[in-house]
Design a protein around this motif. Structure first.
Motif, PDB file in Angstrom:
ATOM      1  N   HIS A  43      32.846  21.329 -10.385  1.00 14.90           N
ATOM      2  CA  HIS A  43      33.686  21.101  -9.210  1.00 14.90           C
ATOM      3  C   HIS A  43      32.903  21.523  -7.981  1.00 14.90           C
ATOM      4  O   HIS A  43      31.948  22.299  -8.066  1.00 14.90           O
ATOM      5  CB  HIS A  43      35.005  21.901  -9.295  1.00 14.90           C
ATOM      6  N   ALA A  44      33.300  21.011  -6.843  1.00 16.94           N
ATOM      7  CA  ALA A  44      32.634  21.394  -5.603  1.00 16.94           C
ATOM      8  C   ALA A  44      32.869  22.879  -5.362  1.00 16.94           C
ATOM      9  O   ALA A  44      33.986  23.372  -5.524  1.00 16.94           O
ATOM     10  CB  ALA A  44      33.175  20.578  -4.436  1.00 16.94           C
ATOM     11  N   PHE A  45      31.805  23.617  -5.007  1.00 11.24           N
ATOM     12  CA  PHE A  45      31.990  25.046  -4.763  1.00 11.24           C
ATOM     13  C   PHE A  45      32.342  25.275  -3.298  1.00 11.24           C
ATOM     14  O   PHE A  45      31.953  24.526  -2.413  1.00 11.24           O
ATOM     15  CB  PHE A  45      30.773  25.868  -5.201  1.00 11.24           C
ATOM     16  N   ARG A  46      33.117  26.340  -3.083  1.00 12.05           N
ATOM     17  CA  ARG A  46      33.589  26.688  -1.752  1.00 12.05           C
ATOM     18  C   ARG A  46      32.630  27.674  -1.084  1.00 12.05           C
ATOM     19  O   ARG A  46      31.810  28.304  -1.735  1.00 12.05           O
ATOM     20  CB  ARG A  46      34.991  27.302  -1.851  1.00 12.05           C
ATOM     21  N   ARG A  47      32.759  27.810   0.211  1.00 10.21           N
ATOM     22  CA  ARG A  47      31.911  28.720   0.983  1.00 10.21           C
ATOM     23  C   ARG A  47      32.010  30.144   0.440  1.00 10.21           C
ATOM     24  O   ARG A  47      31.018  30.856   0.345  1.00 10.21           O
ATOM     25  CB  ARG A  47      32.303  28.669   2.456  1.00 10.21           C
ATOM     26  N   GLU A  48      33.204  30.579   0.068  1.00 10.32           N
ATOM     27  CA  GLU A  48      33.386  31.933  -0.457  1.00 10.32           C
ATOM     28  C   GLU A  48      32.591  32.114  -1.752  1.00 10.32           C
ATOM     29  O   GLU A  48      32.016  33.178  -1.995  1.00 10.32           O
ATOM     30  CB  GLU A  48      34.870  32.233  -0.724  1.00 10.32           C
ATOM     31  N   GLU A  49      32.561  31.085  -2.586  1.00 11.43           N
ATOM     32  CA  GLU A  49      31.801  31.156  -3.835  1.00 11.43           C
ATOM     33  C   GLU A  49      30.303  31.214  -3.543  1.00 11.43           C
ATOM     34  O   GLU A  49      29.565  31.962  -4.196  1.00 11.43           O
ATOM     35  CB  GLU A  49      32.131  29.969  -4.731  1.00 11.43           C
ATOM     36  N   LEU A  50      29.853  30.440  -2.575  1.00 13.65           N
ATOM     37  CA  LEU A  50      28.451  30.473  -2.179  1.00 13.65           C
ATOM     38  C   LEU A  50      28.074  31.864  -1.696  1.00 13.65           C
ATOM     39  O   LEU A  50      27.033  32.412  -2.089  1.00 13.65           O
ATOM     40  CB  LEU A  50      28.179  29.437  -1.087  1.00 13.65           C
ATOM     41  N   ASP A  51      28.916  32.455  -0.862  1.00 14.91           N
ATOM     42  CA  ASP A  51      28.648  33.802  -0.366  1.00 14.91           C
ATOM     43  C   ASP A  51      28.563  34.803  -1.519  1.00 14.91           C
ATOM     44  O   ASP A  51      27.676  35.661  -1.543  1.00 14.91           O
ATOM     45  CB  ASP A  51      29.726  34.233   0.633  1.00 14.91           C
ATOM     46  N   GLU A  52      29.478  34.706  -2.488  1.00 14.54           N
ATOM     47  CA  GLU A  52      29.456  35.595  -3.654  1.00 14.54           C
ATOM     48  C   GLU A  52      28.160  35.431  -4.442  1.00 14.54           C
ATOM     49  O   GLU A  52      27.556  36.417  -4.874  1.00 14.54           O
ATOM     50  CB  GLU A  52      30.640  35.311  -4.574  1.00 14.54           C
ATOM     51  N   LEU A  53      27.738  34.190  -4.629  1.00 14.53           N
ATOM     52  CA  LEU A  53      26.499  33.938  -5.381  1.00 14.53           C
ATOM     53  C   LEU A  53      25.277  34.484  -4.656  1.00 14.53           C
ATOM     54  O   LEU A  53      24.372  35.036  -5.281  1.00 14.53           O
ATOM     55  CB  LEU A  53      26.336  32.445  -5.653  1.00 14.53           C
ATOM     56  N   LEU A  54      25.249  34.349  -3.333  1.00 14.97           N
ATOM     57  CA  LEU A  54      24.114  34.862  -2.572  1.00 14.97           C
ATOM     58  C   LEU A  54      24.064  36.396  -2.609  1.00 14.97           C
ATOM     59  O   LEU A  54      22.985  36.982  -2.707  1.00 14.97           O
ATOM     60  CB  LEU A  54      24.163  34.355  -1.130  1.00 14.97           C
ATOM     61  N   ILE A  55      25.214  37.044  -2.567  1.00 15.41           N
ATOM     62  CA  ILE A  55      25.267  38.506  -2.677  1.00 15.41           C
ATOM     63  C   ILE A  55      24.788  38.934  -4.062  1.00 15.41           C
ATOM     64  O   ILE A  55      23.988  39.858  -4.206  1.00 15.41           O
ATOM     65  CB  ILE A  55      26.686  39.022  -2.377  1.00 15.41           C
ATOM     66  N   LEU A  56      25.277  38.254  -5.094  1.00 20.88           N
ATOM     67  CA  LEU A  56      24.884  38.567  -6.465  1.00 20.88           C
ATOM     68  C   LEU A  56      23.378  38.363  -6.655  1.00 20.88           C
ATOM     69  O   LEU A  56      22.694  39.212  -7.235  1.00 20.88           O
ATOM     70  CB  LEU A  56      25.680  37.704  -7.437  1.00 20.88           C
ATOM     71  N   ALA A  57      22.859  37.261  -6.133  1.00 13.86           N
ATOM     72  CA  ALA A  57      21.420  36.981  -6.238  1.00 13.86           C
ATOM     73  C   ALA A  57      20.614  38.056  -5.509  1.00 13.86           C
ATOM     74  O   ALA A  57      19.600  38.533  -6.032  1.00 13.86           O
ATOM     75  CB  ALA A  57      21.111  35.601  -5.663  1.00 13.86           C
ATOM     76  N   SER A  58      21.057  38.448  -4.335  1.00 14.15           N
ATOM     77  CA  SER A  58      20.349  39.461  -3.564  1.00 14.15           C
ATOM     78  C   SER A  58      20.299  40.788  -4.308  1.00 14.15           C
ATOM     79  O   SER A  58      19.252  41.444  -4.370  1.00 14.15           O
ATOM     80  CB  SER A  58      21.039  39.640  -2.209  1.00 14.15           C
ATOM     81  N   ARG A  59      21.389  41.186  -4.919  1.00 10.59           N
ATOM     82  CA  ARG A  59      21.414  42.434  -5.694  1.00 10.59           C
ATOM     83  C   ARG A  59      20.489  42.328  -6.910  1.00 10.59           C
ATOM     84  O   ARG A  59      19.796  43.290  -7.250  1.00 10.59           O
ATOM     85  CB  ARG A  59      22.836  42.750  -6.135  1.00 10.59           C
ATOM     86  N   GLY A  60      20.489  41.186  -7.558  1.00 13.85           N
ATOM     87  CA  GLY A  60      19.601  40.988  -8.703  1.00 13.85           C
ATOM     88  C   GLY A  60      18.143  41.043  -8.300  1.00 13.85           C
ATOM     89  O   GLY A  60      17.321  41.671  -8.977  1.00 13.85           O
ATOM     90  N   VAL A  61      17.795  40.400  -7.190  1.00 14.53           N
ATOM     91  CA  VAL A  61      16.415  40.427  -6.704  1.00 14.53           C
ATOM     92  C   VAL A  61      16.028  41.852  -6.320  1.00 14.53           C
ATOM     93  O   VAL A  61      14.910  42.296  -6.622  1.00 14.53           O
ATOM     94  CB  VAL A  61      16.221  39.446  -5.521  1.00 14.53           C
ATOM     95  N   ASP A  62      16.938  42.586  -5.700  1.00 13.53           N
ATOM     96  CA  ASP A  62      16.654  43.985  -5.362  1.00 13.53           C
ATOM     97  C   ASP A  62      16.290  44.782  -6.613  1.00 13.53           C
ATOM     98  O   ASP A  62      15.351  45.583  -6.607  1.00 13.53           O
ATOM     99  CB  ASP A  62      17.851  44.643  -4.676  1.00 13.53           C
ATOM    100  N   GLN A  63      17.034  44.573  -7.702  1.00 14.91           N
ATOM    101  CA  GLN A  63      16.749  45.278  -8.949  1.00 14.91           C
ATOM    102  C   GLN A  63      15.405  44.852  -9.536  1.00 14.91           C
ATOM    103  O   GLN A  63      14.649  45.685 -10.038  1.00 14.91           O
ATOM    104  CB  GLN A  63      17.857  45.051  -9.973  1.00 14.91           C
ATOM    105  N   LEU A  64      15.108  43.559  -9.466  1.00 16.99           N
ATOM    106  CA  LEU A  64      13.827  43.081  -9.983  1.00 16.99           C
ATOM    107  C   LEU A  64      12.653  43.637  -9.179  1.00 16.99           C
ATOM    108  O   LEU A  64      11.649  44.065  -9.750  1.00 16.99           O
ATOM    109  CB  LEU A  64      13.784  41.548  -9.978  1.00 16.99           C
ATOM    110  N   VAL A  65      12.784  43.646  -7.863  1.00 10.64           N
ATOM    111  CA  VAL A  65      11.718  44.179  -7.011  1.00 10.64           C
ATOM    112  C   VAL A  65      11.524  45.666  -7.304  1.00 10.64           C
ATOM    113  O   VAL A  65      10.384  46.142  -7.422  1.00 10.64           O
ATOM    114  CB  VAL A  65      12.030  43.929  -5.518  1.00 10.64           C
TER     115      VAL A  65
END
Length: 105
Positions: A43-65
Protein backbone atom coordinates in the motif's frame (compact mmCIF):
# COMPACT_ATOMS: atom_id res chain seq x y z
CA UNK A 1 10.70 -1.39 5.59
CA UNK A 2 7.20 -1.94 6.83
CA UNK A 3 6.20 -5.54 7.42
CA UNK A 4 2.64 -6.37 8.49
CA UNK A 5 2.08 -2.74 9.40
CA UNK A 6 5.19 -2.47 11.61
CA UNK A 7 8.38 -0.55 10.76
CA UNK A 8 11.31 -3.01 10.78
CA UNK A 9 15.02 -2.37 10.49
CA UNK A 10 16.89 -4.60 8.02
CA UNK A 11 14.17 -6.86 6.66
CA UNK A 12 15.14 -10.49 6.25
CA UNK A 13 14.28 -12.36 3.03
CA UNK A 14 10.86 -13.54 4.20
CA UNK A 15 9.89 -10.07 5.41
CA UNK A 16 11.30 -8.35 2.33
CA UNK A 17 9.46 -10.62 -0.08
CA UNK A 18 6.09 -9.79 1.46
CA UNK A 19 6.55 -6.32 2.96
CA UNK A 20 4.11 -3.43 2.71
CA UNK A 21 6.90 -0.94 2.06
CA UNK A 22 10.50 -1.55 1.05
CA UNK A 23 12.93 1.16 2.15
CA UNK A 24 16.66 1.51 1.49
CA UNK A 25 18.58 4.15 3.40
CA UNK A 26 22.29 4.92 3.11
CA UNK A 27 23.81 7.40 5.55
CA UNK A 28 27.26 8.64 6.47
CA UNK A 29 28.69 8.70 9.99
CA UNK A 30 27.69 12.34 10.36
CA UNK A 31 24.00 11.52 10.02
CA UNK A 32 23.72 12.78 6.45
CA UNK A 33 21.60 10.94 3.91
CA UNK A 34 23.37 9.57 0.85
CA UNK A 35 20.42 7.62 -0.53
CA UNK A 36 16.76 7.19 0.40
CA UNK A 37 14.67 4.86 -1.75
CA UNK A 38 11.20 3.74 -0.77
CA UNK A 39 8.78 1.56 -2.70
CA UNK A 40 5.16 0.93 -1.77
CA UNK A 41 4.77 -2.81 -2.25
CA UNK A 42 1.44 -3.47 -0.50
CA UNK A 43 0.00 0.00 0.00
CA UNK A 44 1.11 3.58 -0.42
CA UNK A 45 3.06 4.67 2.66
CA UNK A 46 2.20 7.85 4.52
CA UNK A 47 4.52 10.67 5.55
CA UNK A 48 4.33 9.53 9.19
CA UNK A 49 5.50 6.05 8.17
CA UNK A 50 8.37 7.52 6.16
CA UNK A 51 9.43 9.59 9.17
CA UNK A 52 9.32 6.48 11.40
CA UNK A 53 11.45 4.52 8.92
CA UNK A 54 14.02 7.31 8.66
CA UNK A 55 14.30 7.52 12.47
CA UNK A 56 14.65 3.73 12.70
CA UNK A 57 17.29 3.72 9.94
CA UNK A 58 19.21 6.53 11.62
CA UNK A 59 19.31 4.67 14.94
CA UNK A 60 20.45 1.50 13.18
CA UNK A 61 23.21 3.33 11.32
CA UNK A 62 24.31 4.95 14.60
CA UNK A 63 24.68 1.47 16.13
CA UNK A 64 26.58 0.17 13.10
CA UNK A 65 28.96 3.14 13.10
CA UNK A 66 29.56 2.69 16.83
CA UNK A 67 30.27 -1.03 16.33
CA UNK A 68 32.65 -0.29 13.47
CA UNK A 69 34.50 2.30 15.51
CA UNK A 70 34.78 -0.07 18.43
CA UNK A 71 35.97 -2.88 16.16
CA UNK A 72 38.59 -0.76 14.45
CA UNK A 73 39.80 0.92 17.61
CA UNK A 74 38.66 4.33 16.40
CA UNK A 75 37.05 5.01 19.77
CA UNK A 76 40.32 4.31 21.59
CA UNK A 77 42.18 6.64 19.21
CA UNK A 78 39.54 9.37 19.62
CA UNK A 79 40.71 9.86 23.21
CA UNK A 80 38.78 12.10 25.54
CA UNK A 81 36.74 13.57 22.69
CA UNK A 82 35.39 10.15 21.71
CA UNK A 83 32.29 8.55 23.11
CA UNK A 84 32.29 6.38 26.20
CA UNK A 85 31.17 3.37 24.19
CA UNK A 86 31.92 -0.07 25.64
CA UNK A 87 31.14 -3.59 24.53
CA UNK A 88 28.33 -3.69 27.09
CA UNK A 89 26.78 -0.58 25.51
CA UNK A 90 26.51 -2.29 22.13
CA UNK A 91 23.31 -4.32 22.32
CA UNK A 92 22.77 -7.15 19.89
CA UNK A 93 19.37 -5.77 18.94
CA UNK A 94 19.89 -6.12 15.22
CA UNK A 95 19.86 -9.92 15.40
CA UNK A 96 16.12 -10.67 15.47
CA UNK A 97 13.14 -9.19 13.68
CA UNK A 98 11.25 -8.68 16.94
CA UNK A 99 14.10 -6.67 18.42
CA UNK A 100 14.53 -4.66 15.21
CA UNK A 101 10.95 -3.39 15.27
CA UNK A 102 11.74 -0.59 17.67
CA UNK A 103 15.20 0.43 18.75
CA UNK A 104 15.51 2.50 21.94
CA UNK A 105 16.18 6.22 21.90
Amino acid sequence: GIYQGVPVLDLDYREDSSCDTDMNVVMNDGGGFIEVQGTAEGHAFRREELDELLILASRGVDQLVAAQRLGTGAERRAGAGGSALTRQALPHRLQTADARRSLPN
